[in-house]
Design a protein around this motif. Structure first.
Motif: not given
Length: 344
Positions: A245-250
């Motif tokens: 994803l463009p912003e991966r989960p933390d």
């Protein structure tokens, strides 16, 4: 001429009574699971039974009490660590009542589940403990032999049988809330099934979304990619999708420990540190969770209590101790925080 030996003589109730220093009636009460025996006495009798290798005569018990002491237990995926560990607890609980457990694996097939729920057509089976996956309420109501039945798990088939299950929504909410409290602001979930989600997926996703909403975090469908099944490869594949994803989960909440262990492998292959770069949590507290590197934070259902309640409910029906409406019993769970989510 030397006479042939007839072999060793099987120990009798009288032999157990003499070894334990109690009456034959007391031994009989222990063998038949009577509650009217002090725990110290029960333990002494059980030791004598184990030492002598005494085995109840199933045929005689059937003639005397109308029951055989044989119950059936069936899971959809017996090789799954959670079901295997729960099976061990059910067998132990049944043994305390001097009952024998006949086990089967249904594969989640409705026909197989219905056959088990009907007692396999075997009059020697007193009752059934079943974790259904594909069976529906209409099929269960139409089953052939209406023998005592206890259901396990998330599937709600209505008031057709006693049911023992933990509160999956609450448990999923609590484990997600733990990740929020650790400071995570983009939390993924692995375990959703599309287009036909099972009750497990529905309930655990609901708890996850409730926790996010309580924390004021958005519910982003891209953060819970669907999986086909609940095994390690499925968890690894879903984690790889999340990491693209463009912003991966933390952080990621997985709907069972096997998914989490697969996700952990995928994160490791991507060069991520757990929990520094991404935190993980699972569900079920299988033995492997404690020994993984890092050890896995998870929801721990009280498997022993689930087994005890299921066996007790079933035997109350078998012995006509209770013949009232179906019961829904909810044992507890706890959140076990380990290295995969602990910061500092």
């Amino acid at each position: 001429m030397v006479a042939e030996s007839a072999g060793p003589v099987a120990p009798r109730l009288k032999d157990v009574a003499e070894a334990a220093g109690v009456s034959v009636k007391t031994v009989s009460n222990v063998v038949n699971g009577s509650v009217q025996v002090a725990e110290e006495t029960r333990a002494r009798v059980q030791r004598a039974i184990d030492v002598l290798g005494y085995q109840p005569n199933v045929t005689a018990r059937r003639l005397r009490t109308g029951r055989s002491g044989v119950i059936a237990l069936a899971f959809p995926e017996l090789p799954s660590p959670y079901f295997a560990e729960l099976a061990v607890e059910v067998i132990a609980a049944a043994r305390r009542h001097r009952c024998t457990v006949l086990m089967d694996d249904t594969g989640g097939d409705p026909a197989a589940e219905l056959r088990i729920a009907s007692g396999l057509g075997d009059p020697m089976i007193d009752g059934v403990i079943l974790s259904p996956l594909g069976l529906d309420q209409a099929e269960l109501l139409a089953r052939g032999r209406q023998i005592p039945l206890v259901l396990l798990g998330e599937a709600d088939l209505g008031p057709v049988a006693d049911r023992v299950h933990i509160d999956n929504v609450s448990a999923a909410r609590d484990i997600t809330r733990h990740l929020v409290e650790q400071g995570h602001r983009r939390i993924g979930a692995i375990g959703w099934q599309d287009p036909y989600p099972r009750a497990t997926a529905q309930q655990r996703l609901l708890g996850y979304t409730q926790a996010l909403e309580e924390a004021g975090q958005p519910v982003d469908a891209s953060l819970f990619p669907p999986v086909r099944a609940y095994f390690r490869p499925d968890g690894a594949a879903a984690m790889r999708r999340l990491l693209k994803l463009p912003e991966r989960p933390d952080a990621v909440f997985c709907f069972n420990d096997l998914l989490a262990l697969g996700a952990m492998r995928a994160a490791h292959e991507a060069g991520l540190r757990i929990p520094e770069d991404i935190a993980l949590a699972g569900f079920d507290d299988v033995e492997e969770a404690e020994y993984a590197i890092p050890s896995l934070t998870t929801v721990a259902p009280d498997k022993r209590r689930i087994a005890e309640l299921a066996v007790n409910c079933l035997l109350e029906r078998v012995e006509n101790v209770y013949d009232g409406p179906s019961r829904m019993i909810t044992p507890g769970y706890r959140i076990v925080v380990r290295e995969s989510s602990r910061r500092g």
